[in-house]
Design a protein around this motif. Structure first.
Motif, short mmCIF file in Angstrom:
data_model
loop_
_atom_site.label_atom_id
_atom_site.label_comp_id
_atom_site.label_asym_id
_atom_site.label_seq_id
_atom_site.Cartn_x
_atom_site.Cartn_y
_atom_site.Cartn_z
N ARG A 84 17.95 20.29 11.13
CA ARG A 84 16.77 20.99 11.63
C ARG A 84 17.00 22.50 11.59
NH1 ARG A 84 15.70 17.61 16.22
NH2 ARG A 84 14.67 16.33 14.71
N ILE A 85 15.93 23.22 11.23
CA ILE A 85 15.96 24.67 11.23
C ILE A 85 14.85 25.14 12.18
CG2 ILE A 85 15.79 26.79 9.85
CD1 ILE A 85 15.94 24.71 7.38
N ALA A 102 6.65 30.38 15.63
CA ALA A 102 7.87 29.59 15.58
C ALA A 102 7.57 28.37 14.74
CB ALA A 102 8.32 29.18 16.98
N GLU A 103 8.53 27.96 13.94
CA GLU A 103 8.35 26.78 13.10
C GLU A 103 9.66 26.02 13.02
OE1 GLU A 103 6.39 25.56 8.80
OE2 GLU A 103 6.12 27.57 9.61
N VAL A 104 9.54 24.71 13.08
CA VAL A 104 10.70 23.84 12.96
C VAL A 104 10.58 23.06 11.66
CG1 VAL A 104 11.98 21.91 13.97
CG2 VAL A 104 10.89 23.61 15.47
N LEU A 105 11.63 23.11 10.86
CA LEU A 105 11.70 22.32 9.62
C LEU A 105 12.74 21.23 9.82
CD1 LEU A 105 11.94 25.22 6.98
CD2 LEU A 105 9.87 24.14 7.88
N GLU A 106 12.34 19.98 9.62
CA GLU A 106 13.29 18.87 9.65
C GLU A 106 13.64 18.54 8.21
OE1 GLU A 106 12.08 15.53 12.04
OE2 GLU A 106 11.17 16.87 13.53
N VAL A 107 14.95 18.42 7.94
CA VAL A 107 15.45 18.25 6.58
C VAL A 107 16.26 16.96 6.47
CG1 VAL A 107 16.86 19.29 4.76
CG2 VAL A 107 15.50 20.75 6.28
N LYS A 108 15.98 16.19 5.41
CA LYS A 108 16.77 15.00 5.08
C LYS A 108 17.06 15.04 3.59
CE LYS A 108 15.37 12.05 8.80
NZ LYS A 108 14.37 11.24 9.35
N ALA A 109 18.29 14.79 3.22
CA ALA A 109 18.70 14.76 1.81
C ALA A 109 18.28 16.04 1.07
CB ALA A 109 18.16 13.52 1.12
N GLY A 110 18.36 17.16 1.78
CA GLY A 110 18.10 18.44 1.15
C GLY A 110 16.64 18.81 0.98
N LYS A 111 15.73 18.00 1.51
CA LYS A 111 14.29 18.28 1.39
C LYS A 111 13.66 18.33 2.79
CE LYS A 111 13.85 18.11 -3.14
NZ LYS A 111 13.31 19.18 -3.95
#
Length: 120
Positions: A84-85, A102-111
């Motif tokens: 998570r970013i 504010a924004e949250v990016l959830e990342v799995k397998a580089g995406k």
């Protein structure tokens, strides 16, 4: 992924957004990614703020780039863990007041698989 890898994704995200490079931006997302934003609730109320998939992301961001040619984000803070970013930035558009975001990016397998936007 390491926090450094995730921060790299965030910097690519900001670069793509600020250059209005839709293809570069979409390349960071999973095909089935979900995006939630209060702006979606306003401009596309039928979505209830949530869109799913790259086609929907493409339509939403192309519309934003067309409507807001001066749209620019200035990073103020980035925090990442293993999946998570958390990003804080200033949204600037000509003839509008700057907005804290504010924004949250959830990342799995580089995406990016899910993003959530919060306005201050």
């Amino acid at each position: 992924m390491t926090p450094e890898n995730l921060q790299s994704i965030a910097f690519k995200w900001f670069d793509a957004f600020n250059n209005h490079n839709l293809e570069q931006l979409l390349a960071l997302y999973d095909d089935d990614a979900e995006h939630f934003s209060p702006k979606l609730k306003i401009h596309k109320p039928e979505t209830n703020g949530l869109i799913v998939g790259k086609a929907a992301l493409r339509n939403w961001w192309q519309d934003a780039f067309d409507r807001l040619p001066s749209l620019n984000y200035k990073v103020t803070s980035l925090t990442a863990n293993s999946d998570r970013i958390f990003m804080e930035y200033i949204r600037s558009v000509a003839n509008e007041n700057d907005m804290q975001v504010a924004e949250v990016l959830e990342v799995k397998a580089g995406k990016i698989v899910f993003s959530r936007v919060y306005h201050g």
